[in-house]
Design an enzyme around this catalytic site. Structure first.
Site, mmCIF file in Angstrom:
data_model
loop_
_atom_site.group_PDB
_atom_site.id
_atom_site.type_symbol
_atom_site.label_atom_id
_atom_site.label_comp_id
_atom_site.label_asym_id
_atom_site.label_seq_id
_atom_site.Cartn_x
_atom_site.Cartn_y
_atom_site.Cartn_z
ATOM 1 N N ASP A 5 0.848 -1.183 0.000
ATOM 2 C CA ASP A 5 0.000 0.000 0.000
ATOM 3 C C ASP A 5 0.893 1.246 0.000
ATOM 4 O O ASP A 5 2.062 1.182 0.393
ATOM 5 C CB ASP A 5 -0.892 -0.031 1.249
ATOM 6 N N LYS A 193 -8.437 -4.857 -3.395
ATOM 7 C CA LYS A 193 -7.000 -5.112 -3.423
ATOM 8 C C LYS A 193 -6.711 -6.611 -3.350
ATOM 9 O O LYS A 193 -5.840 -7.127 -4.052
ATOM 10 C CB LYS A 193 -6.312 -4.379 -2.272
#
Length: 268
Positions: A5, A193
């Site tokens: 991230d 994700k």
């Protein structure tokens, strides 16, 4: 494969890359590890980081729009895209007005808002990512605009109150996840994700147990749960820490570098 991230994880609280993180990621990439930057940002908001990290090669990737698009970082080839339809946009925009929150959407190149009183959080998102912002009334949106992500954005208390009122049918129809206190991201149900990391790993013939995922917020939960080694930042929210296999240092303490050195390169 190491998937990372960006905000709150890769960059520090000043939104900058530290020398230690850059050095460690380059070392991992040079050793043949696939580095994947995985973010809610649009593609334009990742390009400078790719260059700074020297990831313009054919075995590094970017997952943008919170899982809406997967691209090769070097060739820019789009490997996968999950889009929202015009009907999706119209329904979500109407819902946002009923809930009393600001709203914007993004395609690959532009952010659009139909709010005459443009939210400061929309402006903040545009400034941080570098994506052009355009005021566009609902009736001017057309089917040829290939939307990747929608966002409800507002002050935390207003947004939290609105979230509680979102009908169940919308949760069944979309992937809905909070990525910051004032950002609620809404995407195609496959655009998470976790799902995108899974799809990229399959594309690259990488086993689940060979994947490390590092994150700090709720939109990172799915990829941390999927990964063979799920890593929470020291500054992560409690829900992320509770499901992670490992907890590293904070983003102001080179937490990404520590995780890669400790559990990938075995170099600490």
């Amino acid at each position: 494969m190491v998937t990372i991230d960006i905000d709150g994880t890769l960059v520090n609280s000043e939104r900058k890359l530290t020398p230690k993180v850059k050095e460690t990621i380059k070392k991992a990439s040079d050793s043949g590890i696939d580095i994947v930057l995985t973010t809610g940002r649009p593609t334009i908001g990742v390009i400078d980081l790719v260059k700074e990290l020297e990831l313009e090669n054919d075995h590094s990737f970017i997952i943008t729009y919170n899982g809406g698009m997967i691209q090769n970082a070097g060739t820019k080839e789009v490997i996968l895209r999950h889009s929202l339809s015009l009907d999706d946009y119209q329904d979500l925009e109407l819902l946002s007005r009923k809930l009393g929150v600001h709203f914007h959407v993004q395609d690959a190149d532009t952010m659009y808002t139909a709010n005459p009183d443009i939210s400061p959080y929309t402006i903040n998102e545009a400034v941080i990512t570098g994506i052009p912002l355009q005021y566009k009334p609902v009736n001017d949106m057309t089917k040829d605009i290939e939307l990747v992500k929608a966002m409800m954005i507002d002050h935390e208390d207003i947004l939290d109150a609105a979230i509680k009122k979102i009908p169940q049918e919308f949760h069944e129809r979309f992937a809905i996840v909070k990525s910051a206190p004032y950002y609620l991201e809404i995407l195609d149900p496959k655009a998470t994700k976790g799902e995108s990391v899974k799809e990229l790993a399959a594309h690259l013939n990488i086993k689940q147990e060979e994947v490390m995922a590092i994150g700090d917020n709720e939109n990172d939960l799915s990829m941390i749960e999927y990964a063979g080694i799920g890593v929470a930042m020291g500054n992560a929210v409690d829900s992320v820490k509770s499901i992670a296999n490992k907890i590293t240092k904070t983003n102001d303490e080179d937490g990404v570098a520590y995780a890669i050195n400790e559990w990938v390169l075995n170099d600490n």
